[in-house]
Enzyme design. Structure first.
Site, short mmCIF file in Angstrom:
data_model
loop_
_atom_site.label_atom_id
_atom_site.label_comp_id
_atom_site.label_asym_id
_atom_site.label_seq_id
_atom_site.Cartn_x
_atom_site.Cartn_y
_atom_site.Cartn_z
CG HIS A 27 -1.78 -1.21 1.32
ND1 HIS A 27 -1.31 -2.45 1.71
CD2 HIS A 27 -3.11 -1.38 1.06
CE1 HIS A 27 -2.31 -3.32 1.69
NE2 HIS A 27 -3.40 -2.70 1.30
CG HIS A 258 -6.02 1.52 -0.50
ND1 HIS A 258 -6.13 1.98 0.79
CD2 HIS A 258 -6.08 0.16 -0.43
CE1 HIS A 258 -6.26 0.93 1.61
NE2 HIS A 258 -6.24 -0.17 0.89
CD GLU A 402 -20.07 -6.08 25.21
OE1 GLU A 402 -20.10 -5.39 24.17
OE2 GLU A 402 -21.01 -6.08 26.04
CG HIS A 464 -28.25 -13.30 27.63
ND1 HIS A 464 -29.04 -12.75 26.64
CD2 HIS A 464 -27.85 -12.27 28.42
CE1 HIS A 464 -29.11 -11.44 26.84
NE2 HIS A 464 -28.39 -11.13 27.90
C1 LIG Z 1 -11.50 -4.59 9.87
C2 LIG Z 1 -10.96 -4.39 8.50
N1 LIG Z 1 -11.81 -4.37 7.46
C3 LIG Z 1 -11.35 -4.25 6.21
C4 LIG Z 1 -10.00 -4.16 5.97
C5 LIG Z 1 -9.48 -4.07 4.56
N2 LIG Z 1 -8.99 -2.71 4.31
C6 LIG Z 1 -7.71 -2.40 4.40
S1 LIG Z 1 -7.41 -0.79 4.13
C7 LIG Z 1 -9.03 -0.48 3.82
C8 LIG Z 1 -9.51 0.90 3.48
C9 LIG Z 1 -9.11 1.84 4.52
O1 LIG Z 1 -9.33 3.15 4.11
P1 LIG Z 1 -8.46 4.28 4.78
O2 LIG Z 1 -8.32 4.01 6.21
O3 LIG Z 1 -9.04 5.56 4.37
O4 LIG Z 1 -7.03 4.06 4.16
P2 LIG Z 1 -6.42 4.77 2.88
O5 LIG Z 1 -7.09 4.17 1.67
O6 LIG Z 1 -6.71 6.22 2.99
O7 LIG Z 1 -4.98 4.43 2.93
C10 LIG Z 1 -9.77 -1.63 3.97
C11 LIG Z 1 -11.23 -1.70 3.77
C12 LIG Z 1 -9.15 -4.18 7.09
N3 LIG Z 1 -7.83 -4.11 6.96
N4 LIG Z 1 -9.65 -4.28 8.34
#
Ligand SMILES: Cc1ncc(C[n+]2csc(CCOP(=O)(O)OP(=O)(O)O)c2C)c(N)n1
Ligand SMILES: [Mg+2]
Length: 662
Positions: A27, A258, A402, A464
């Site tokens: 990334h 990204h 939680e 529960h």
């Molecule tokens: C809980 C979770 N859901 C989905 C992902 C997959 N994922 C990685 S980065 C991302 C997008 C994040 O967007 P942002 O925080 O704005 O990062 P940017 O594109 O700006 O670097 C996703 C959906 C993840 N790593 N963790």
């Protein structure tokens, strides 16, 4: 001449682009967008000493947006940490390299926590900030006086756990927690407008945070915002306006940067536009020199801290506390007192009794509950609440959060110096599960006190009553699941959990259980994971394996079988993971490797039978509940599901008849 901040930041951009290009995976966008902000933080504000990543009073830095791992690897390399080396960076995301896809605390000192599952980094940072304030209250400014900085993306702030973490941080007024939000308005699917129109800043303000904004591409402006945040007594959110993939001329500002390599042409164009060295993985000498100097910035403060530690009357105690080893000297005398006065109690109550001894003996424990204090029995008498006005307290009211609680406990455990435990109902491990998984992956010593562990909770009914929870938690690597059968086992399991270097779950009953271990043993029997509680009175034909509340049912059923001349062992199995780790001869003694015709193996657990064939064999008998529970008093629910001594004994003899077992 000192290189400009932009040139320092561009070294991060170059390494991020090149590493992702070499791996053809990763990334680049986030590191390129936040390079200037990170430069401001690391060269001007963050208190650290690259030569000693374990300096206890360092500021903590958490890259919550873990997909931007190259930002962190570049910073660690540039500031002069031993690892990653430039070669490690060239092997970004390759097998055996510490520069894993997402930052892993167990791979690289300097990576404080493992991030990647979005949202959890911020929530762990809340735990780190709690641990810092607590230790500060206990040991004073001379030894503990640091801040917790976070870089979070849009994703981190969209995740539900962020709401929990922000609420908790606001309530505890964690003023030394500073979150830099990479406000690039882009996520994987495209513009954040696709899915978000809430006012993130106002939401944090509503949670009693301080907020401010800056141009995230201007180190001076970021620095100004950090100063403002540091001066405010509330936790701070700094909205850094940035451009994802900044410097990639054709792709910046788009989701294309990204999570994919930019491509050769775009990298070339970025190199030219940013004025980078033409050669890949190359940092100009003056830039590297300036970065290395930044890595030594904390050296003087570190030396002064060491002087204060040497002069401190509490030096040994402080170091022992951080080292984290705890004794189980409390266990023997406690169990001796316990067996002198036995009565039926619930294991949740037994846990509270053990905790009275533990919390007195081990000052590092910090208890809590997600709003079920009276049900989880997690608060012992002497514990004062940990609040914004009393960080010395050792009990946290986490609220109905939680996941936030579990993630905060990870942060506390990884900060060091404290041993967090926290409770909710076992069924709600589902709400905490993503953080439990990170406890396991990160080897965080977190103790989950999960009460109401079966249909035995009774009237609250199927919503529960856990069914699949125990087995699904046992399926998780590096997590010990304990289900003690009485008060003595409960104390033993607590001792094991406290001495572990990873997380544990204590599954505890709501309902009273008969004392089964009536004498103080010379060893911690639960340490074996499973042990013979009762040996067959006549030649062994049946082995009943049971856990927790079902062990007393197994014992009573065994008695009925013995009356019919069927020799029956009863094995109490408080922790399958520990049993699996025993030497072969021990396992062979408890569960001999013979066919179920010779010795029938039976499992009893008031939950799913899924997976118990691991111990009963495919042709053994598994007694449990393979459907959702019922709303009824515990006794009636147990009878309804056939979990009584008479019904169990009957099922075993029927099964033996059917299968022609003599
Ligand atoms: C809980 C979770 N859901 C989905 C992902 C997959 N994922 C990685 S980065 C991302 C997008 C994040 O967007 P942002 O925080 O704005 O990062 P940017 O594109 O700006 O670097 C996703 C959906 C993840 N790593 N963790
Ligand atoms: Mg984004």
């Amino acid at each position: 001449m000192q290189p400009t901040d932009r040139r320092l930041a561009n070294a991060i951009r170059a390494l991020a682009m090149d590493a992702v290009e070499a791996a053809n995976s990763g990334h680049p966008g986030m590191p390129m967008g936040m390079a200037d902000a990170a430069t401001a933080l690391f060269t001007r504000h963050l208190k650290f000493d690259a030569s000693d990543p374990h300096w206890p009073d360092r500021d903590r830095f958490i890259l919550s947006a873990g997909h931007g791992s190259m930002l962190l690897y570049a910073l660690l390399y540039l500031t002069g940490y031993e690892r990653p080396t430039l070669d490690d960076i060239k092997r970004f995301r390759q097998l055996g390299s510490p520069t894993a896809g997402h930052p892993e605390n167990f791979e690289l000192p300097g990576v404080e926590v493992t991030t990647g599952p979005l949202g959890q980094g911020v929530a762990m940072a809340v735990g780190m900030a709690i641990a810092e304030r607590h230790l500060n209250a206990v040991y004073g400014d001379e030894l503990v006086d640091h801040r917790t900085f976070v870089i979070a993306g849009d994703g981190d702030l969209m995740e539900g756990v962020n709401h929990e973490a922000a609420g908790l941080a606001g309530n505890l007024r964690l003023g030394r927690l500073i979150v830099l939000w990479d406000d690039n308005r882009i996520t994987i699917d495209g513009s954040t407008e696709l899915s978000r129109n809430e006012d993130v800043v106002a939401r944090h303000q509503a949670a009693q945070w301080h907020t401010c904004e800056c141009d995230g591409l201007n180190a001076d402006d970021v620095s100004r915002a950090i100063e403002e945040a540091l001066a405010d007594p509330r936790p701070s959110l700094i909205r850094c306006r940035t451009i994802i993939g900044f410097g990639a001329p054709n792709k910046q500002g788009t989701a294309a940067t990204h999570g994919a390599a930019l491509g050769k042409d775009e990298v070339e164009a970025a190199r030219e536009g940013l004025g980078l060295e033409p050669e890949e993985f190359t940092v100009p000498d003056d830039v590297l020199t300036a970065w290395r100097a930044a890595g030594k910035r904390g050296g003087i403060e570190h030396a002064l801290w060491k002087e204060r530690l040497e002069a401190s009357a509490r030096k040994d105690e402080f170091l022992a506390r951080l080292n984290g080893k705890v004794s189980d000297a409390w266990l023997r005398p406690y169990v001796e007192r316990l067996v002198a006065d036995l009565k039926p109690i619930a294991t949740r109550k037994a846990s509270e009794m053990a905790l009275e001894a533990i919390n007195a003996a081990i000052p590092a424990t910090i208890g809590g509950s997600a709003d079920l204090t009276g049900s989880n029995n997690t608060k012992t008498k002497a514990l004062e609440p940990l609040t914004a006005d009393n960080y010395a307290g050792r009990y946290i009211y986490y609220g109905i959060r939680e996941f936030g609680m579990a993630a905060a406990m990870n942060g506390m455990a990884l900060h060091g110096g404290v041993i967090p435990y926290g409770g909710t109902f076992l069924v709600f491990t589902d709400y905490a599960r993503p953080a439990i998984r990170l406890s396991a992956l990160q080897n965080a010593r977190v103790i989950y006190v999960m009460t109401h562990d079966s249909i035995g909770l009774g009237e609250d009914g199927p919503t529960h009553q856990p069914i699949e929870h125990l087995q699904s938690l046992r399926a998780m690597p590096q997590l010990d699941v304990y289900r003690p059968a009485d008060a003595v086992e409960t104390a033993e399991c607590w001792a094991l959990a406290l001495q572990s270097d990873g997380p544990s779950i204590l599954a505890l009953t709501r309902q009273n259980l008969t004392p089964l271990r009536t004498q103080a043993a010379s060893e911690n029997m639960s340490a074996r994971g499973a042990y013979r509680l009762k040996a067959a009175g006549s030649p062994r034909k049946v082995i009943i394996l049971a856990t927790g509340s079902e062990v007393e049912i197994a014992l009573a059923a065994a008695e009925e079988l013995e009356e019919q001349g069927i020799g029956t062992d009863v094995v109490s199995m408080p922790c399958t993971e520990r049993f699996d780790a025993q030497p072969w001869d021990y396992r062979e003694d408890i569960l001999p490797d013979v066919s179920n015709r010779e010795i029938l193996r039976v499992s009893i657990e008031a939950g799913t039978t899924f997976g118990w064939e691991r111990y009963t064999g495919l042709h053994g008998l598994r007694i449990g509940i393979d459907r959702f529970g019922v709303s009824a008093p515990a006794k009636d629910a147990y009878a309804y599901f056939g979990l009584t001594a008479g019904k169990v004994a009957g099922r075993i003899t029927d099964f033996m008849k059917q299968r022609g077992i003599q």
